[in-house]
Motif scaffolding. Sequence first.
Motif, mmCIF file in Angstrom:
data_model
loop_
_atom_site.group_PDB
_atom_site.id
_atom_site.type_symbol
_atom_site.label_atom_id
_atom_site.label_comp_id
_atom_site.label_asym_id
_atom_site.label_seq_id
_atom_site.Cartn_x
_atom_site.Cartn_y
_atom_site.Cartn_z
ATOM 1 N N MET A 19 0.772 -1.373 0.162
ATOM 2 C CA MET A 19 0.029 -0.090 -0.084
ATOM 3 C C MET A 19 1.087 1.394 -0.043
ATOM 4 S SD MET A 19 -2.765 1.409 2.689
ATOM 5 C CE MET A 19 -1.549 1.616 3.991
ATOM 6 N N SER A 20 1.860 1.190 0.870
ATOM 7 C CA SER A 20 2.741 2.430 0.856
ATOM 8 C C SER A 20 3.519 2.651 -0.652
ATOM 9 C CB SER A 20 3.775 2.316 1.867
ATOM 10 O OG SER A 20 3.227 2.185 3.269
ATOM 11 N N ALA A 21 4.176 1.536 -0.941
ATOM 12 C CA ALA A 21 4.695 1.773 -2.450
ATOM 13 C C ALA A 21 3.405 2.197 -3.523
ATOM 14 C CB ALA A 21 4.981 0.397 -3.027
ATOM 15 N N GLU A 22 2.216 1.824 -3.350
ATOM 16 C CA GLU A 22 1.159 2.193 -4.280
ATOM 17 C C GLU A 22 0.836 3.564 -4.257
ATOM 18 O OE1 GLU A 22 -2.453 -0.274 -4.222
ATOM 19 O OE2 GLU A 22 -1.124 -1.992 -4.872
ATOM 20 N N ILE A 23 0.874 4.003 -2.747
ATOM 21 C CA ILE A 23 0.543 5.529 -2.411
ATOM 22 C C ILE A 23 1.785 6.377 -3.107
ATOM 23 C CG2 ILE A 23 0.253 7.160 -0.844
ATOM 24 C CD1 ILE A 23 -1.054 5.272 0.656
ATOM 25 N N ALA A 24 2.893 5.895 -2.868
ATOM 26 C CA ALA A 24 4.186 6.521 -3.520
ATOM 27 C C ALA A 24 4.057 6.697 -4.880
ATOM 28 C CB ALA A 24 5.251 5.992 -2.863
ATOM 29 N N GLN A 25 3.793 5.766 -5.524
ATOM 30 C CA GLN A 25 3.533 5.610 -7.090
ATOM 31 C C GLN A 25 2.549 6.604 -7.604
ATOM 32 O OE1 GLN A 25 5.508 4.365 -9.490
ATOM 33 N NE2 GLN A 25 4.115 5.189 -11.049
ATOM 34 N N PHE A 26 1.216 6.416 -6.678
ATOM 35 C CA PHE A 26 0.461 7.379 -7.069
ATOM 36 C C PHE A 26 0.807 8.791 -7.024
ATOM 37 C CE2 PHE A 26 -3.618 9.640 -5.556
ATOM 38 C CZ PHE A 26 -4.417 9.512 -6.857
ATOM 39 N N GLU A 27 1.354 9.177 -5.813
ATOM 40 C CA GLU A 27 1.845 10.414 -5.451
ATOM 41 C C GLU A 27 2.905 11.096 -6.632
ATOM 42 O OE1 GLU A 27 2.724 10.599 -1.313
ATOM 43 O OE2 GLU A 27 0.747 11.082 -0.986
ATOM 44 N N SER A 28 3.633 10.136 -7.209
ATOM 45 C CA SER A 28 4.529 10.419 -8.026
ATOM 46 C C SER A 28 3.982 10.643 -9.517
ATOM 47 C CB SER A 28 5.662 9.355 -8.360
ATOM 48 O OG SER A 28 5.287 8.267 -8.993
ATOM 49 N N THR A 29 2.920 9.941 -9.540
ATOM 50 C CA THR A 29 2.101 10.430 -10.999
ATOM 51 C C THR A 29 1.273 11.446 -10.817
ATOM 52 O OG1 THR A 29 1.663 7.866 -11.289
ATOM 53 C CG2 THR A 29 0.258 9.472 -12.568
ATOM 54 N N LEU A 30 0.755 11.806 -9.559
ATOM 55 C CA LEU A 30 0.207 13.306 -9.550
ATOM 56 C C LEU A 30 1.270 14.246 -9.731
ATOM 57 C CD1 LEU A 30 -2.415 12.680 -6.476
ATOM 58 C CD2 LEU A 30 -2.989 12.907 -9.027
ATOM 59 N N ALA A 31 2.232 14.272 -9.064
ATOM 60 C CA ALA A 31 3.305 15.150 -9.173
ATOM 61 C C ALA A 31 3.875 15.519 -10.734
ATOM 62 C CB ALA A 31 4.618 14.856 -8.664
ATOM 63 N N ALA A 32 3.840 14.427 -11.568
ATOM 64 C CA ALA A 32 4.019 14.607 -13.035
ATOM 65 C C ALA A 32 2.975 15.319 -13.668
ATOM 66 C CB ALA A 32 4.484 13.267 -13.579
#
Length: 186
Positions: A19-32
């Motif tokens: 879940m932490s990895a998915e949230i980090a990936q999601f947040e990096s997608t949002l940052a892009a």
Amino acid sequence: LRELDEQKQRFEVEQEQKMSAEIAQFESTLAAEREKEADRQKKMMESLSKRKEELLAEAEKRKQEKLKALKDQGASSEDTQELLNQHAEEVQRLANKLDADKLRQQQKLQEQLQKRRRKQKNQGIEMIKENYRKSIDDKDNEIKQKLMEVHAQSASKIDAVISSPAAASGDPTSHLVRCQWRRLWK
């Protein structure tokens, strides 16, 4: 039972890491996405600035044409100064209007972007958490099912011992097994 508890704990830790990895990936997608939106907004603001410069250049061109016409007519320096003052006021009004429009547009875009970002982030994180909760619930159900199977196997083994010929003969060990079985199921 300990094995099932350990298995559940390992699974929960794995799911939390996932879940932490998915949230980090999601947040990096949002940052892009934020960077792309910022670039679009920057281009729009540059477009508005370019439009302002074009309008001011047109106003300057009109001023030059009017000055030339006044000189051709032999106008006095007072008339020329009045024209220059009118032009300066016109240019200032135009620049103020365009700057206000640009600022208003920029604020509107910022509000829309922030609203969209919050909504996307909340929805994405909620979806990830819901998937986490679902996987934990699924694992809990699986463990409960295994526990029920273990208890059923234990009960059938105990029942088999109790109903064995040794138990019927009054063997003292069978009495001990019956007592343990009763204690187990209380």
